[in-house]
Motif scaffolding. Sequence first.
Motif, PDB file in Angstrom:
ATOM      1  N   ALA A  53       0.854  -1.192   0.000  1.00 62.64           N
ATOM      2  CA  ALA A  53       0.000   0.000   0.000  1.00 62.64           C
ATOM      3  C   ALA A  53       0.885   1.235   0.000  1.00 62.64           C
ATOM      4  O   ALA A  53       1.819   1.330   0.798  1.00 62.64           O
ATOM      5  N   LEU A  54       0.612   2.153  -0.896  1.00 66.45           N
ATOM      6  CA  LEU A  54       1.419   3.377  -0.971  1.00 66.45           C
ATOM      7  C   LEU A  54       1.451   4.103   0.365  1.00 66.45           C
ATOM      8  O   LEU A  54       2.456   4.684   0.744  1.00 66.45           O
ATOM      9  N   ALA A  55       0.358   4.055   1.076  1.00 72.44           N
ATOM     10  CA  ALA A  55       0.269   4.757   2.359  1.00 72.44           C
ATOM     11  C   ALA A  55       1.206   4.151   3.403  1.00 72.44           C
ATOM     12  O   ALA A  55       1.542   4.795   4.387  1.00 72.44           O
ATOM     13  N   SER A  56       1.642   2.907   3.175  1.00 71.14           N
ATOM     14  CA  SER A  56       2.496   2.273   4.183  1.00 71.14           C
ATOM     15  C   SER A  56       3.984   2.505   3.932  1.00 71.14           C
ATOM     16  O   SER A  56       4.823   2.004   4.668  1.00 71.14           O
ATOM     17  N   ILE A  57       4.330   3.258   2.899  1.00 71.07           N
ATOM     18  CA  ILE A  57       5.738   3.572   2.652  1.00 71.07           C
ATOM     19  C   ILE A  57       6.251   4.435   3.811  1.00 71.07           C
ATOM     20  O   ILE A  57       5.682   5.483   4.102  1.00 71.07           O
ATOM     21  N   PRO A  58       7.311   3.991   4.476  1.00 72.02           N
ATOM     22  CA  PRO A  58       7.858   4.801   5.567  1.00 72.02           C
ATOM     23  C   PRO A  58       8.789   5.889   5.027  1.00 72.02           C
ATOM     24  O   PRO A  58       9.858   5.601   4.523  1.00 72.02           O
ATOM     25  N   TRP A  59       8.345   7.112   5.099  1.00 80.16           N
ATOM     26  CA  TRP A  59       9.141   8.232   4.577  1.00 80.16           C
ATOM     27  C   TRP A  59      10.200   8.636   5.595  1.00 80.16           C
ATOM     28  O   TRP A  59       9.917   8.706   6.790  1.00 80.16           O
ATOM     29  N   PRO A  60      11.430   8.924   5.132  1.00 83.39           N
ATOM     30  CA  PRO A  60      12.525   9.250   6.055  1.00 83.39           C
ATOM     31  C   PRO A  60      12.507  10.707   6.522  1.00 83.39           C
ATOM     32  O   PRO A  60      13.389  11.497   6.207  1.00 83.39           O
ATOM     33  N   VAL A  61      11.463  11.031   7.267  1.00 76.11           N
ATOM     34  CA  VAL A  61      11.336  12.350   7.893  1.00 76.11           C
ATOM     35  C   VAL A  61      10.816  12.099   9.302  1.00 76.11           C
ATOM     36  O   VAL A  61      10.271  11.032   9.577  1.00 76.11           O
ATOM     37  N   GLU A  62      10.984  13.051  10.169  1.00 78.12           N
ATOM     38  CA  GLU A  62      10.618  12.859  11.574  1.00 78.12           C
ATOM     39  C   GLU A  62       9.179  12.381  11.741  1.00 78.12           C
ATOM     40  O   GLU A  62       8.894  11.491  12.526  1.00 78.12           O
ATOM     41  N   SER A  63       8.263  12.954  10.968  1.00 71.35           N
ATOM     42  CA  SER A  63       6.849  12.584  11.093  1.00 71.35           C
ATOM     43  C   SER A  63       6.528  11.254  10.412  1.00 71.35           C
ATOM     44  O   SER A  63       5.516  10.632  10.708  1.00 71.35           O
ATOM     45  N   GLY A  64       7.380  10.845   9.451  1.00 69.22           N
ATOM     46  CA  GLY A  64       7.121   9.635   8.682  1.00 69.22           C
ATOM     47  C   GLY A  64       6.097   9.827   7.569  1.00 69.22           C
ATOM     48  O   GLY A  64       5.715   8.884   6.895  1.00 69.22           O
ATOM     49  N   LYS A  65       5.651  11.075   7.369  1.00 66.90           N
ATOM     50  CA  LYS A  65       4.596  11.355   6.386  1.00 66.90           C
ATOM     51  C   LYS A  65       5.167  11.981   5.106  1.00 66.90           C
ATOM     52  O   LYS A  65       6.069  12.817   5.161  1.00 66.90           O
ATOM     53  N   ARG A  66       4.598  11.584   3.977  1.00 70.23           N
ATOM     54  CA  ARG A  66       5.074  12.098   2.690  1.00 70.23           C
ATOM     55  C   ARG A  66       4.943  13.615   2.589  1.00 70.23           C
ATOM     56  O   ARG A  66       5.801  14.287   2.007  1.00 70.23           O
ATOM     57  N   LYS A  67       3.907  14.173   3.179  1.00 73.17           N
ATOM     58  CA  LYS A  67       3.697  15.626   3.066  1.00 73.17           C
ATOM     59  C   LYS A  67       4.854  16.426   3.681  1.00 73.17           C
ATOM     60  O   LYS A  67       5.059  17.577   3.356  1.00 73.17           O
ATOM     61  N   ASP A  68       5.642  15.783   4.563  1.00 76.72           N
ATOM     62  CA  ASP A  68       6.763  16.482   5.215  1.00 76.72           C
ATOM     63  C   ASP A  68       8.103  16.235   4.543  1.00 76.72           C
ATOM     64  O   ASP A  68       9.142  16.656   5.046  1.00 76.72           O
ATOM     65  N   VAL A  69       8.090  15.533   3.410  1.00 79.85           N
ATOM     66  CA  VAL A  69       9.340  15.231   2.709  1.00 79.85           C
ATOM     67  C   VAL A  69       9.897  16.514   2.101  1.00 79.85           C
ATOM     68  O   VAL A  69       9.278  17.125   1.241  1.00 79.85           O
ATOM     69  N   ASP A  70      11.037  16.929   2.610  1.00 76.05           N
ATOM     70  CA  ASP A  70      11.798  18.008   1.982  1.00 76.05           C
ATOM     71  C   ASP A  70      13.269  17.825   2.353  1.00 76.05           C
ATOM     72  O   ASP A  70      13.605  17.040   3.234  1.00 76.05           O
ATOM     73  N   LEU A  71      14.118  18.522   1.648  1.00 76.41           N
ATOM     74  CA  LEU A  71      15.561  18.345   1.766  1.00 76.41           C
ATOM     75  C   LEU A  71      16.054  18.371   3.214  1.00 76.41           C
ATOM     76  O   LEU A  71      16.726  17.451   3.666  1.00 76.41           O
ATOM     77  N   LYS A  72      15.707  19.409   3.931  1.00 77.60           N
ATOM     78  CA  LYS A  72      16.203  19.576   5.306  1.00 77.60           C
ATOM     79  C   LYS A  72      15.694  18.467   6.230  1.00 77.60           C
ATOM     80  O   LYS A  72      16.430  17.964   7.076  1.00 77.60           O
ATOM     81  N   GLU A  73      14.435  18.089   6.072  1.00 79.23           N
ATOM     82  CA  GLU A  73      13.856  17.042   6.928  1.00 79.23           C
ATOM     83  C   GLU A  73      14.509  15.686   6.674  1.00 79.23           C
ATOM     84  O   GLU A  73      14.744  14.921   7.601  1.00 79.23           O
ATOM     85  N   ILE A  74      14.776  15.382   5.411  1.00 79.28           N
ATOM     86  CA  ILE A  74      15.422  14.110   5.067  1.00 79.28           C
ATOM     87  C   ILE A  74      16.843  14.082   5.640  1.00 79.28           C
ATOM     88  O   ILE A  74      17.254  13.099   6.262  1.00 79.28           O
ATOM     89  N   GLU A  75      17.578  15.159   5.433  1.00 76.30           N
ATOM     90  CA  GLU A  75      18.950  15.232   5.972  1.00 76.30           C
ATOM     91  C   GLU A  75      18.924  15.063   7.482  1.00 76.30           C
ATOM     92  O   GLU A  75      19.717  14.306   8.049  1.00 76.30           O
ATOM     93  N   ARG A  76      18.032  15.782   8.123  1.00 79.01           N
ATOM     94  CA  ARG A  76      17.921  15.738   9.579  1.00 79.01           C
ATOM     95  C   ARG A  76      17.625  14.308  10.054  1.00 79.01           C
ATOM     96  O   ARG A  76      18.218  13.821  11.014  1.00 79.01           O
ATOM     97  N   PHE A  77      16.721  13.653   9.352  1.00 81.30           N
ATOM     98  CA  PHE A  77      16.352  12.290   9.718  1.00 81.30           C
ATOM     99  C   PHE A  77      17.574  11.369   9.680  1.00 81.30           C
ATOM    100  O   PHE A  77      17.833  10.633  10.626  1.00 81.30           O
ATOM    101  N   PHE A  78      18.339  11.418   8.590  1.00 78.33           N
ATOM    102  CA  PHE A  78      19.482  10.514   8.470  1.00 78.33           C
ATOM    103  C   PHE A  78      20.650  10.901   9.369  1.00 78.33           C
ATOM    104  O   PHE A  78      21.451  10.048   9.742  1.00 78.33           O
ATOM    105  N   LEU A  79      20.736  12.165   9.732  1.00 78.46           N
ATOM    106  CA  LEU A  79      21.804  12.573  10.651  1.00 78.46           C
ATOM    107  C   LEU A  79      21.487  12.189  12.097  1.00 78.46           C
ATOM    108  O   LEU A  79      22.386  11.930  12.880  1.00 78.46           O
ATOM    109  N   TYR A  80      20.199  12.148  12.441  1.00 75.39           N
ATOM    110  CA  TYR A  80      19.839  11.884  13.832  1.00 75.39           C
ATOM    111  C   TYR A  80      19.281  10.501  14.108  1.00 75.39           C
ATOM    112  O   TYR A  80      19.641   9.866  15.089  1.00 75.39           O
TER     113      TYR A  80
END
Length: 144
Positions: A53-80
Amino acid sequence: AKQEREAEKFRKKVEESLKRGEERKTRKAWSEKWEAYTKKWDDLGKGEVGKVALASIPWPVESGKRKDVDLKEIERFFLYAPSAGQPTELQLGKVLKTERVRWHPDKIQQKLGGQDVSEEVMQAVTAVFQVIDRMWSELRDGKK
């Protein structure tokens, strides 16, 4: 004057203790986010091929939601997240290398088993891949 110095020392100790407590909480929270993220990826592969299910894709951002996917959030997620806020270059390199493969648009298409994936989702996937790829390349090129 002596009492004031003692009071000031005490205040500093309390502040330091509170700061350490906050840092521990933050590290624990990031650690839990990483565990949830990796578990979701593990679970994603357990179903029927092409039935993700597309909705079950875990997005690499703090919230885990696709709507929050942006450069800074992704970087932050992988750094922390993978390191509970204390990354080493070696550890970050390994994580980014794995994630680079995981988020490659062709791999995601394969994982989704040819479902009709919206342009919006594929743009988000591509954005995630590009951030990871850039971070990984910068890390790798910095080692030369």
